[in-house]
Every structure is written in structure tokens, then in C-alpha cells.
Design a protein around this motif. Sequence first.
Motif, short mmCIF file in Angstrom:
data_model
loop_
_atom_site.label_atom_id
_atom_site.label_comp_id
_atom_site.label_asym_id
_atom_site.label_seq_id
_atom_site.Cartn_x
_atom_site.Cartn_y
_atom_site.Cartn_z
N ALA A 112 69.37 56.40 36.70
CA ALA A 112 68.55 57.47 37.28
C ALA A 112 67.19 57.56 36.61
CB ALA A 112 69.29 58.80 37.17
N LEU A 113 66.92 56.65 35.67
CA LEU A 113 65.67 56.63 34.90
C LEU A 113 65.44 57.90 34.10
CD1 LEU A 113 64.96 54.79 37.71
CD2 LEU A 113 62.98 54.39 36.30
N PHE A 114 66.53 58.52 33.65
CA PHE A 114 66.41 59.65 32.72
C PHE A 114 66.49 59.09 31.30
CE2 PHE A 114 68.66 62.31 36.20
CZ PHE A 114 67.46 62.49 36.86
N PHE A 115 65.38 58.54 30.82
CA PHE A 115 65.42 57.84 29.55
C PHE A 115 65.65 58.78 28.37
CE2 PHE A 115 62.57 55.14 32.21
CZ PHE A 115 63.51 54.16 32.45
N LEU A 124 67.13 63.19 41.05
CA LEU A 124 65.67 63.06 40.96
C LEU A 124 65.14 64.07 39.96
CD1 LEU A 124 63.48 61.34 42.41
CD2 LEU A 124 63.03 63.35 43.81
N ARG A 150 57.05 50.66 38.56
CA ARG A 150 56.36 51.68 37.79
C ARG A 150 55.43 51.06 36.76
NH1 ARG A 150 59.06 55.48 33.31
NH2 ARG A 150 57.47 57.11 33.25
N ASN A 151 55.90 49.95 36.15
CA ASN A 151 55.12 49.30 35.10
C ASN A 151 54.15 48.25 35.63
OD1 ASN A 151 56.48 50.86 33.25
ND2 ASN A 151 58.04 49.31 32.87
N ASN A 152 53.95 48.27 36.94
CA ASN A 152 53.00 47.34 37.55
C ASN A 152 53.38 45.87 37.35
OD1 ASN A 152 50.83 46.79 39.14
ND2 ASN A 152 49.28 47.06 37.55
N LEU A 187 57.37 58.58 40.66
CA LEU A 187 56.91 58.17 39.33
C LEU A 187 55.53 57.53 39.35
CD1 LEU A 187 60.24 56.62 38.01
CD2 LEU A 187 59.12 58.64 37.08
N ARG A 246 51.95 49.96 45.53
CA ARG A 246 51.23 50.78 44.55
C ARG A 246 49.86 51.18 45.10
NH1 ARG A 246 52.68 50.86 39.03
NH2 ARG A 246 50.50 51.26 38.58
N ARG A 273 53.55 55.06 26.84
CA ARG A 273 54.11 56.09 27.70
C ARG A 273 55.62 56.23 27.48
NH1 ARG A 273 54.34 54.48 33.64
NH2 ARG A 273 56.08 53.36 32.75
N LYS A 290 62.20 57.78 44.42
CA LYS A 290 62.04 57.85 42.96
C LYS A 290 60.79 57.13 42.51
CE LYS A 290 66.46 58.20 40.90
NZ LYS A 290 67.52 57.47 40.27
N GLN A 349 62.35 48.56 29.22
CA GLN A 349 61.33 49.56 29.58
C GLN A 349 60.03 49.30 28.85
OE1 GLN A 349 62.26 51.32 32.00
NE2 GLN A 349 64.36 50.60 31.76
N TYR A 373 51.97 51.24 28.95
CA TYR A 373 53.31 51.59 29.41
C TYR A 373 54.27 51.74 28.24
CZ TYR A 373 51.40 50.48 33.94
OH TYR A 373 50.61 50.45 35.06
N GLN A 429 54.10 40.83 31.16
CA GLN A 429 53.01 41.35 31.98
C GLN A 429 52.82 42.84 31.75
OE1 GLN A 429 54.12 40.18 35.88
NE2 GLN A 429 52.97 38.28 35.75
N LEU A 430 53.62 43.36 30.85
CA LEU A 430 53.56 44.79 30.66
C LEU A 430 52.36 45.16 29.82
CD1 LEU A 430 55.59 46.22 32.15
CD2 LEU A 430 56.83 46.71 30.07
N GLU A 431 51.65 46.17 30.27
CA GLU A 431 50.49 46.58 29.50
C GLU A 431 50.91 47.53 28.40
OE1 GLU A 431 47.38 47.91 32.25
OE2 GLU A 431 48.40 46.67 33.72
N ILE A 479 62.77 49.80 40.20
CA ILE A 479 61.87 50.94 40.05
C ILE A 479 61.00 50.78 38.80
CG2 ILE A 479 61.71 53.45 39.82
CD1 ILE A 479 64.48 53.58 41.20
N SER A 480 61.64 50.38 37.68
CA SER A 480 60.87 50.19 36.44
C SER A 480 59.78 49.15 36.62
CB SER A 480 61.79 49.75 35.31
OG SER A 480 62.62 50.81 34.93
#
Lengths: 491, 280
Positions: free
Chosen positions: A452-455, B280, B68-70, B88, B223, A264, B84, A115, A261, A256-258, B64-65
Motif C-alpha cells: 500500500a506504499l505506507f512506508f 489510500l 513515482r521515482n521517475n 503521489l 507523468r 524524500r 495511488k 525505494q 527521491y 536512474q534514481l535521482e 507505482i514506486s
Amino acid sequence: MITVDTTARKYRLISLFIASLGILTLLMADIEISATDPMDELLAILAGFISPDLSQIDYLAEALLTTVSFAVVGISIAATLGIFLAPLHHLPLVSHFCAFIRSIHELFWALIFLQMFGLSSITGVLAIAIPYTGIFARVYSDILEQSPLDRRHWINDTSLSVWLYTGIIPCWAAIAQYTRYRFECGLRSAAILGFIGLPTLGYYLETAFSQGQYNQAAGLLLLFFAMIATLKWWLNIRLVLVYLIAAIVYLPWQSQLEFKYLVRFITQDIVPQPLLEPTLNLSHLSQWFGDLVSGQILPGIGASLLLSVSALLCCGVIALLTWPLASRAILGRGYILGHGLLIVMRSTPEIILAFVIMLIIGPSMLPAILALALHNGAIIGYLLAHRADRVQLRVDRPNGLNLWAYELQPQIYPSFISLIFYRFEVILRESAILGMLGVTTLGFYIDSAFEALFFDVALILILVTAALNMLVNSISLRLRRYLALDRIVTA
Amino acid sequence: MKYLLLCCLLFVNSINAQTFTFTAIPDEDESRLRSRFDKVALYLTEQLGVDVKYVPVKSYSAAISAFRNNQVQLAWFGGLSGVKARHLVEGSRAIAQGYEDQFFKSYFIAHHSTGLTEQAQLNKDIAKFTFTFGSKGSTSGRLMPEHFIRQTFGKSPNKVFKRVGFSGDHSRTIAQVQSGAWQIGAVNYKVWHNELNAGKIDLSKIKVIWTTPTYLDYQWTIRGDVDQQFSPDFSQRVQKALLDMSDPSLLASFPRQKFVPATNDDYEPIKVVAKAIKLL
């Protein structure tokens, strides 16, 4: 009647304790065997092993190199940090910190870093380096404590050279041997990281297995076995630095992650969602947390403990049965076969073992128990065989069964118990991973939360898992002290 | 050394800034995914005039991640993962779906030892058996089957069936029901037909006992910020390129006959179901 507090009595007691606890949990666990119809699938798996095939896998060389590189870099970092943390390991803060970082499975570390850094080399390397640092710090400190020189002597004088010459050098052989063994584990970890998408061997192994392409799966597994079996020829301690530089150069480091993120993730994603509501609603928060405790945490802890304790007993039995097969002292040259068997057993990822067992006996907790037991039993068996072969034998020693039953087995029993204690920690950690198979351990809920992306939920569950591991660790430490087993290095 | 590494990092980041990346959830035949999707990337490169790269992922959540994180700007999502992802990422839009996805369905399949026969309505006969879903995040292997089970029985699947599991993916659901490890399973109908055609299914051991009503499934989601990042009409051009895709060898990767336009609103029903099941 007079009871004498002999060492043997302690071992008897503790063995009885583990056995009865194990039997109790096996009775309580869900171990139903259902009639299945697995012949076709098993024959397909067998056919795969008869004609393994690697030609259909794209980017195989890349996967192989990435696997080795992750292990080399991750283990190098962990060993370096471990050796500096080792002399401080007697401080409660340090030892708790180390226990904490190693109580979280590398797959969960990887899911967290995924993540933050995306599918990058940083994720793979950190996921290995962090838990292994905790492991190295503890075991190196065990090794250093047994240094022939007085410990206080080098703790009070903190200069580097004193530490080096009185601490590290006398224990160098033991440290190097342990690090080499851990490198094998690191390779396994690196491979398994592929299961969640990093480009290592596990990536293709998981695909091949889930798609039922057993010749490819077999090819990959055999390749992996070969890599482990030939480790002692290609992992030369003098070449470590060369490997390390090569691995650092080889791995692509860009992420590539900024940065935003990452921020966040830390400031929003992992914060319990009710806390992020504009106005803090305490009843909402307590309900959210209460649901989590009753719905996931408590059942998860129950299942994890049931699974781990039953697996521990089975693991002990398997270890006791298998170590003689890999012992040169007992079997002479025949030990090679046993050695090979143990490599296969310990190098096959537990998830795959469990998958095959489930095909045969149906879904329940039993496949997970057996998979954990086979894998960890083989590791203990291998280490015990190693230890047995170092026992100095008298010229008039017995042979065969007698040698095994009256000479070697009693001599290595303390090591066995010590390893069992240490392995319990590992089994508990790995039981979480088998949750991914649908056994509702803490890992099952962690996996669901990540899916489910419930971190926020995932993080709380991971912390609970870590706390449970640390608790078990401190209990086992006390038991080890009671048995004076802390004088024996766990490897 | 540290600075050198940092410089490399910055350099690599800057050349990557103009690469358009996409991913696809791992759902159909996963083998050789990379070489098959590299062809799609090549097609998009030609159509869009920018460098296009395919990033392989291993799970729905990873897709999805990444979105979401481009890390990817375009993704081939399932119904649930798309909902989802758009939830997000503000401004993201569904732009195209497969022709077949307008009326997608799941099959409930059963091992012959259950004695179950094809039923027009989902009925109580199935309740005493063991049941496996596919992946936890799948629309056709989890979300919609669970929805229909809840609708029929009024309770959650683990209260309906003797035991409930998650096989991980559709192929494994089929293999495990066929081997009798699980008695009933829910599976994506396209994967079922693929495997049937490939000769992997023995109909004397396993058969379809129920077909769900149809629902919307897979779609391309992009996006919202690509228009700023690449060119003002970029998302339109991507949509056109997808809708124009006609080469059967490219479409076979999905596998769909062709792509048709889609909007976020189309997926509102999926969103409602996902919320009800607390996914969700």
C-alpha cells in the motif's frame, strides 16, 4: 534422591523445554487441515518435473549471471566487513549493531533499498551484504574466540599483523569453510530477491509458479539445485578475486534514481504520517500509533512467535531424522542420495514449499510451519552429517543403527542443540517472509504496508521485527551460555 | 576505482536521460512479458521518435514506486494502482484506458464441493466458507470484491468468511480454488476467460457464482513533467500513439481490443472506494 548436574542432564532439560514449548504452540496455532482436491495440480507439478523446460524463458543467462554476481559481490563485502568487525564483536555496541542488521530479512532490506535506489544492482548487493555482515561478524568472532592463542593478546595490541597472524591465520580453515557455506546461502538469497523484481532466477521462478507453468518452474529449480550441488567444483577459493572482478564488471551499476527521491524517502516517506501534519496533533498521533499496535503489532508478534516455535520443534525432528541419511559414516556410499535429498529440501525456497503444501492440506498456519521446518531441518541435517563424518571413530566401533544411536548421535547432540538455537533466530526472521502467503505474521503486515506504499508503517513494523529478533537472540545466548554451548561454533 | 565507477555512473545517467520508459503491472499472462512488451516499446519508439524502453516489474507497488521515482514515465496501471500513483505524483494524468475497462468486472468463483450455485445477488450462503483475494493491491482481485462484500454484509471480509487469504495473483486464485485449497475466490473476469480458453479450467470443479457490477479499471497514466523533459506536446503524442495502436499482436499483450481516451475524473469512484477501505 540426588540430582547430579551432569552435562547430559542439561541437554535433557533443554530438549524437554523446546519440545514442550513446541507442542504447546502447535496446540495453540491454527493448524486445521481441510479436505482439498489437489490431484490435478500435483500431477501437473509432477509432469513439470518429468519434462522440465528452460527454452521458454527469456534472458535466462542474464538471470543466472545476475544471481551469481549478486551473491559474489554481496558475500565478498559482507565477509570483508565481517572479519574486521569480528575482533570488536565483544563490545556490546558492535554486537547489538550486528544483531540488528542481521535480524532484518534480506527481502525487507531489498524492499527498503528499492525505494532508495530502484531496481538496480546496488539494491540487490546491499540487501545481501548488510544482513550477512551481521552474520559473518558474529560467527567469525565465535571462530576467533576458539583460536588456540590467548584472545587478550591480540585485542590489546591492535596492530594489523598481530591480528592477522594470531587471529585470522590459525582459524583460516574454519573461516574459509564457513564462508563457503554462507556463499551457498547467499546464492539462495540472491535468487529469492527475484521474487520482488530484481532480475535473478527467482524472478522467473515466481512467474512460472504463479502462472502454473510447472515445466519452466521445474527447469529453473533443477538448474538452481545443480548450481548448489556443483558449488564445490566451481567455487575455488583462489578464484574468488577473479569472480569478484567479473561480477563487478558484469553488473549494471547505473541507478536512474535521482538523489532527491532518496532524500524524500528518508525525510518524508518513512516518518510517521501524523508527524508530518502542519500542526502536531498528539491525540491523532497516539490514535494512529494505538491502532497500529492493537491492529498489527501485537497480533503480528503473536502469530510470528507461534509459527516460529512450532516450526522449531518440527525442524529439530526433521534434522534428527535426516542427518543419518547424508552421513558417510553411517550409510557408506548411500549417503549421496541423502545428500541430494537435503540439497533439494534446503534449496527449494520456503514460499514454494509452502505453496505446494497448501495445495494439499489447505490454508492455515500448518503449510508455513512445515515449509520452515523442512527447509531449516534440512540445513541442520546437512551440517550435522558433516560434523558426524568428522568424528574420530575407534576401530572397534559398532555399525549401522548402533553406530547411529550410541556413538554418533550422542556425540553430535551438543552441536544439534547449538544449531537449533541459532536456527531459531533464522526461523523467526523467515517466518516474516511467509507472511506473504497470508499467515498474519509481522511479515504479513509489513508486506501489506509495502504493497500500500505506507512506508512509515512498514518501517515501524520492521523495527518491531528486529527488536523481537534481538530479544530472542539474547535469550538464546543466555541459554547457550548456561549449556556452555558457546564453546561450539555454530555453522 | 571509485572515481572510475562514479564517472561511469554519471555517463550512463546522462545517456539514459532521453530514454522514455514505461512499465505495466504484472496482471495478465506474465510469461514472456519482456519479449511481448519489448514489441510495444518498439512500436512507441517508431511513433514517438525517441528511444522507448520497457521496464519489467513484479508487483503493483513496484510499478507505482517506479512511476513515482521517475524511473518510468508511463505506466499501464490497474484502477487502484493508477489512483495511488496519481495521488503521489502531482500533475500525472490518466490518458487512455482499454475499451473493456469502461465496464470491467470481477467474478466470484467457487469449488464444486461448496454446493454453491450462481446467484443474482451476493447472499449469505457464501459466508461460512474460506475466501481468497488475488494480490493485495489489485482492483479486480481485491478492492472491488472487498467493496461489494462490505456493501452486502456491512463488515470486513475477515469477519464475513471463515478464513481470508491473498493468493498473490489471479491465475493462482483460480488454481487454488480449483484444487479446493480455498473454497471461494475473487478473480479478474478477463483472466478467467483467458484461462478458460487455454483449457486450464475444469468447469466440473469450479464455476462462477457471482458477477460484480461493472466498474472502471486499467488505464495508461503519464507523468506531468514529460512535456518539459521530452517535447512540449509529448504527452499528447503518447496518447495519440496509444489510441492509434491497432496491431492485434500488440493489443494482445494487454489484452484489449483497443484503447479509448480517459481522464483522472473518470476514476473518482475508485478513489472513494480505496479511501473507504483505507488502501489510500
